[in-house]
Design an enzyme around this catalytic site. Structure first.
Site, PDB file in Angstrom:
ATOM      1  N   ASP A 144       0.857  -1.191   0.000  1.00 30.64           N
ATOM      2  CA  ASP A 144       0.000   0.000   0.000  1.00 30.64           C
ATOM      3  C   ASP A 144       0.888   1.235   0.000  1.00 30.64           C
ATOM      4  O   ASP A 144       1.266   1.771   1.039  1.00 30.64           O
ATOM      5  CB  ASP A 144      -0.914  -0.024   1.229  1.00 30.64           C
ATOM      6  CG  ASP A 144      -2.045   0.987   1.118  1.00 30.64           C
ATOM      7  OD1 ASP A 144      -2.119   1.691   0.092  1.00 30.64           O
ATOM      8  OD2 ASP A 144      -2.854   1.058   2.054  1.00 30.64           O
ATOM      9  N   ALA A 145       1.232   1.661  -1.207  1.00 33.30           N
ATOM     10  CA  ALA A 145       2.221   2.731  -1.375  1.00 33.30           C
ATOM     11  C   ALA A 145       1.609   3.989  -1.974  1.00 33.30           C
ATOM     12  O   ALA A 145       2.168   5.070  -1.849  1.00 33.30           O
ATOM     13  CB  ALA A 145       3.352   2.241  -2.277  1.00 33.30           C
ATOM     14  N   LYS A 146       0.497   3.860  -2.664  1.00 37.19           N
ATOM     15  CA  LYS A 146      -0.226   4.982  -3.293  1.00 37.19           C
ATOM     16  C   LYS A 146       0.713   5.890  -4.073  1.00 37.19           C
ATOM     17  O   LYS A 146       0.587   7.118  -4.036  1.00 37.19           O
ATOM     18  CB  LYS A 146      -1.030   5.761  -2.244  1.00 37.19           C
ATOM     19  CG  LYS A 146      -2.079   4.878  -1.542  1.00 37.19           C
ATOM     20  CD  LYS A 146      -3.094   5.657  -0.750  1.00 37.19           C
ATOM     21  CE  LYS A 146      -4.155   4.761  -0.140  1.00 37.19           C
ATOM     22  NZ  LYS A 146      -3.683   3.903   0.965  1.00 37.19           N
ATOM     23  N   ARG A 147       1.637   5.298  -4.804  1.00 36.10           N
ATOM     24  CA  ARG A 147       2.565   6.085  -5.593  1.00 36.10           C
ATOM     25  C   ARG A 147       1.877   6.674  -6.825  1.00 36.10           C
ATOM     26  O   ARG A 147       0.916   6.088  -7.339  1.00 36.10           O
ATOM     27  CB  ARG A 147       3.738   5.215  -6.047  1.00 36.10           C
ATOM     28  CG  ARG A 147       4.566   4.624  -4.909  1.00 36.10           C
ATOM     29  CD  ARG A 147       5.118   5.666  -3.958  1.00 36.10           C
ATOM     30  NE  ARG A 147       6.186   5.158  -3.113  1.00 36.10           N
ATOM     31  CZ  ARG A 147       6.149   5.093  -1.786  1.00 36.10           C
ATOM     32  NH1 ARG A 147       5.099   5.504  -1.116  1.00 36.10           N
ATOM     33  NH2 ARG A 147       7.188   4.634  -1.110  1.00 36.10           N
TER      34      ARG A 147
END
Lengths: 278, 278
Positions: free
Chosen positions: B90-93
């Site tokens: 879960d990095a939401k890059r």
């Protein structure tokens, strides 16, 4: 925070930001193609250009791609940026409140950056932990330099979505700026009209094909400043040989002068009395 | 990639994802409040719940806030996730193409995650490097669980912006899903109608206040699956004492059953013939 920005602009009379995005297999001849080589490369670029720039902007993606060691390189790179220059962490983080708070801690407290880029999609809640740090700043991604912009260019109530982002950000405080790519001069002009006093980070000059003069003229404020013009590959990969640092210095010097002269031209055009060094 | 997802759902007959977001000063009594303690904590949670879940979802912010050592903890945490379960980073890059490529390398190659969360704001270009990895998946942030959604709830041509994101993502391929928070059941229903066959990651159950049953019924597909219901603090901080792992197991077991029964109810309601284990 933005006092630090204008102070940094005065140090070298420059609004040129240099991006530090090392790719291991593009490091110059003779340099180790591992994280320690990337750090050596960054330090050499900083040493060669630190009297020409407003600051440096490492993009976190390039460090994360090196593996866990990359975060050590990122921390040491930030430490190599002279304290009177502007250290901008290009992380484009965006998550809900308590998670955004963790990202702010990582970028400001762990790594020690003066400011960070953040994504607007989550809304104000995702940016608030950055805004709450009065001694630091954030730059909200507004219009990126890619030409196909599925969402940013969407019609949102008669305006582009990115214009709505700019309008919102103006209300969010005095330690927040915007990111608008150099490739879309029309977008730069629109955002500068919406946000006359807000610092704008302008990436995409050089390798991404953005024309420098037009972008600077569109991005500067009424005093010819507040536009951080960011170049990366055109500076850092100016030469792939042993002369890379000298070559980087030559390109950075030329860019600084071009930015200054375009900014002065913009100020003359709008009829402001005193051209501003920044 | 989503074959791995449905295979993982069959392993434990579960669509419960457990978030692994360690905060050092919230670690249970007796555990070292440093990165090594966080790793020990994650491993204990995984050991206590790995027969109850579809997989695990570490949020990168919590690791980055630990300092450079956090990325080592993140890598070792991913390695502790059993290979037949789903490991979601879960990095939401979100960044432009060549930079997004570096983020994809970091999450998929360096850390070894099966899938990643990504931000939509840059548009398809920012997600393409993730889509190009046919053996991996991505989940595009669509509607987050925060109530104030400056931009996601904006009117974009008669629809909410988040609906436009969902519409676009449906066209982007078969290894991409969406993230919709559990707190807005109406948004879950709208997105599921727009994207009937797309996996939806549903965070915000439990500590963020999302009601479980209604969220599951709105999120599942016609067969009662394809909705990854993610709980974090309600599981991992179920007890702050030495019994934290047992307490986590009890909460996870209850959540798995609740999810399964709500999903079965949704399938009965829509009149599908065969209730699906997932």
């Amino acid at each position: 925070l933005f006092e630090k920005l204008s102070a940094a602009a005065r140090v070298n009379r420059s609004w040129l930001m240099v991006g530090l995005d090392p790719v291991l297999d593009k490091l110059p001849d003779g340099m180790r193609r591992d994280p320690s080589g990337a750090l050596e490369f960054n330090r050499a670029i900083i040493a060669a250009t630190s009297d020409l720039v407003i600051g440096y902007k490492p993009n976190f993606a390039f460090y994360e791609a090196m593996g866990p060691e990359g975060w050590h390189v990122l921390k040491k790179t930030r430490a190599a940026i002279p304290p009177d220059l502007f250290a901008l962490g290009d992380a484009k983080r965006g998550d809900i409140g308590d998670t955004a708070e963790m990202y702010a801690r990582a970028i400001f407290d762990v790594l020690g950056f003066d400011a960070a880029t953040v994504s607007p999609y989550v809304g104000r809640e995702g940016v608030q932990p950055f805004l709450d740090r009065r001694d630091r700043g954030s730059f909200v991604v507004c219009r990126t330099s890619n030409r196909e912009n599925t969402f940013q260019d969407m019609d949102a109530g008669g305006e582009f979505l990115y214009e709505r982002v700019a309008q919102a950000v103006v209300e969010w405080g005095d330690n927040v700026g915007l990111v608008v790519g150099a490739t879309d001069v029309d977008a730069l002009s629109r955002v500068r009209r919406i946000a006359p006093a807000v610092p704008i980070l302008v990436p995409g000059v050089g390798a991404q094909g953005g024309g420098l003069g037009a972008a600077v003229r569109a991005a500067v404020d009424a005093e010819g400043g507040n536009a951080l013009i960011s170049a990366t590959r055109s500076v850092t990969y100016a030469s792939s040989g042993h002369d890379f640092a000298d070559a980087a210095r030559a390109v950075a010097s030329g860019l600084r002068d071009e930015i200054r002269s375009a900014a002065a031209g913009a100020v003359d055009r709008v009829g402001s009395a005193v051209p501003h060094d920044g």
